[in-house]
Scaffold this active site. Sequence first.
Site, short mmCIF file in Angstrom:
data_model
loop_
_atom_site.label_atom_id
_atom_site.label_comp_id
_atom_site.label_asym_id
_atom_site.label_seq_id
_atom_site.Cartn_x
_atom_site.Cartn_y
_atom_site.Cartn_z
N THR A 152 0.87 -1.19 0.00
CA THR A 152 0.00 0.00 0.00
C THR A 152 0.90 1.24 0.00
O THR A 152 1.32 1.69 -1.05
CB THR A 152 -0.97 -0.01 1.19
OG1 THR A 152 -0.25 -0.26 2.40
CG2 THR A 152 -2.05 -1.07 1.01
N LYS A 178 3.81 -6.86 4.10
CA LYS A 178 3.60 -5.47 3.72
C LYS A 178 3.28 -4.70 4.98
O LYS A 178 2.79 -5.23 5.97
CB LYS A 178 2.50 -5.31 2.69
CG LYS A 178 1.09 -5.72 3.09
CD LYS A 178 0.31 -4.78 3.98
CE LYS A 178 0.21 -3.39 3.38
NZ LYS A 178 -0.59 -2.49 4.33
N THR A 189 -0.57 -2.50 10.86
CA THR A 189 -1.12 -2.57 9.50
C THR A 189 -0.15 -3.38 8.71
O THR A 189 0.78 -2.87 8.16
CB THR A 189 -1.26 -1.23 8.81
OG1 THR A 189 -2.30 -0.56 9.39
CG2 THR A 189 -1.67 -1.40 7.36
N GLU A 276 6.70 4.67 7.14
CA GLU A 276 6.32 5.88 6.42
C GLU A 276 7.18 7.07 6.86
O GLU A 276 7.17 7.47 8.01
CB GLU A 276 4.85 6.18 6.66
CG GLU A 276 3.93 5.17 5.98
CD GLU A 276 2.48 5.34 6.35
OE1 GLU A 276 1.64 4.74 5.66
OE2 GLU A 276 2.16 6.05 7.33
N ASN A 400 0.48 10.72 5.45
CA ASN A 400 -0.80 10.41 6.08
C ASN A 400 -1.82 11.53 5.91
O ASN A 400 -3.04 11.27 5.90
CB ASN A 400 -0.59 10.07 7.55
CG ASN A 400 -0.02 8.67 7.70
OD1 ASN A 400 -0.73 7.69 7.59
ND2 ASN A 400 1.29 8.59 7.91
#
Length: 405
Positions: A152, A178, A189, A276, A400
Amino acid sequence: MAVGLGPLPALHPVPGFELGISSAGIKRPGRKDVVVMRCAEGSSVAGVFTLNAFCAAPVILAKQRVQGTVRYLLTNTGNANAGTGEPGLVAARRTCEALAQLTGVDASAVLPYSTGVIGEPLPVEKIEGALQAALDDLSVDNWAAAATGIMTTDTLPKGASRQFTHDGVTITVTGISKGAGMIRPNMATMLGYIATDAKVSQSVLQDLIRDGANKSFNRLTIDGDTSTNDCCMLIATGQADLPEITEAKGLLFEALKKAVFDVCMEVAQAIVRDGEGATKFVTVEVNGGGNHQECLDVGYAVAHSPLIKTALFASDPNWGRILAAVGRAGVPDLDVSKIDVFLGGVCIASQGCRATTYTEEQGSAVMAEAEITIRIELGRGDCSETIWTTDLSHEYVKINAEYRT
């Protein structure tokens, strides 16, 4: 940027486990976003799942079905099918039924997985339309393509592979994962799929993935959020010509355990390295605890602190923030006069105070590195725990803030 994460290593095919990838165009046209995995008949399947009370519809179904006969795993990205209530369950069942009809298996033999935006209806028709292409693509050599297909906000695919020999027979363990954000222990996640051609009973396999995840995936944190969709699956196809492992003991079990744990650790740490906006890969070691839980409490207090994470991003050796986090971790009767704190090999605090030998230049040099270890000695006992985390950068906020745009 990914910290110390390069191209995928060689991912050895696992006899009896095939992967196929196709495009449903869920988030954007042409993107590979549907992955079908086929397990050989007679495979054992086990898994661990998110502890988030708002767990997604596919998680609910997968948990219900995992101990039965499993032949297919169906993953979509771009839509989490979480926060969707009963219609979400209906949608997840429909995708499983569509795959079952194409393959001639019972719908209960299909386990669904989703990852992506929460709260939006699952585009069932798009997924159904992509299933035949994924089935046509099935191959034991598709691990790398599948690693890309489940991404993602990841910037790089993640995978690992191990092989060992027992009684002249080669056993393979290969896995992909992932995840890059909403990463918090007790599954984040994160989707993880690990397969082996060893023959293992379901009960032993379940204990194996539970213990492996506990020491790897459940020791990660990037932003303190726990996702609605996480899972880590372990599949044993039984294609290797060796006796079935029915007990957690013996040379074959120990060799398999090491290989599974190694793969878990490698793909779990890859998630943190690709966090991220991450510019630092941070190891938080807590030693000398009276029990494991207080070591974890201290480790997570440090790893979750926005003040520490922003200091890491700025390469600022603000050691007072580390002491403050340790102090608020909730450890009962904590004697701060026994606590030592290290940045890399540099002692920054000794017996609860600034170390007399410490200089700001030493701390700055460590903090400028891409990989940093914060070590905390509690002086209370013999227990230790290790957690992996990242810094907190401008890019994390940007990713985000723009996630749904």
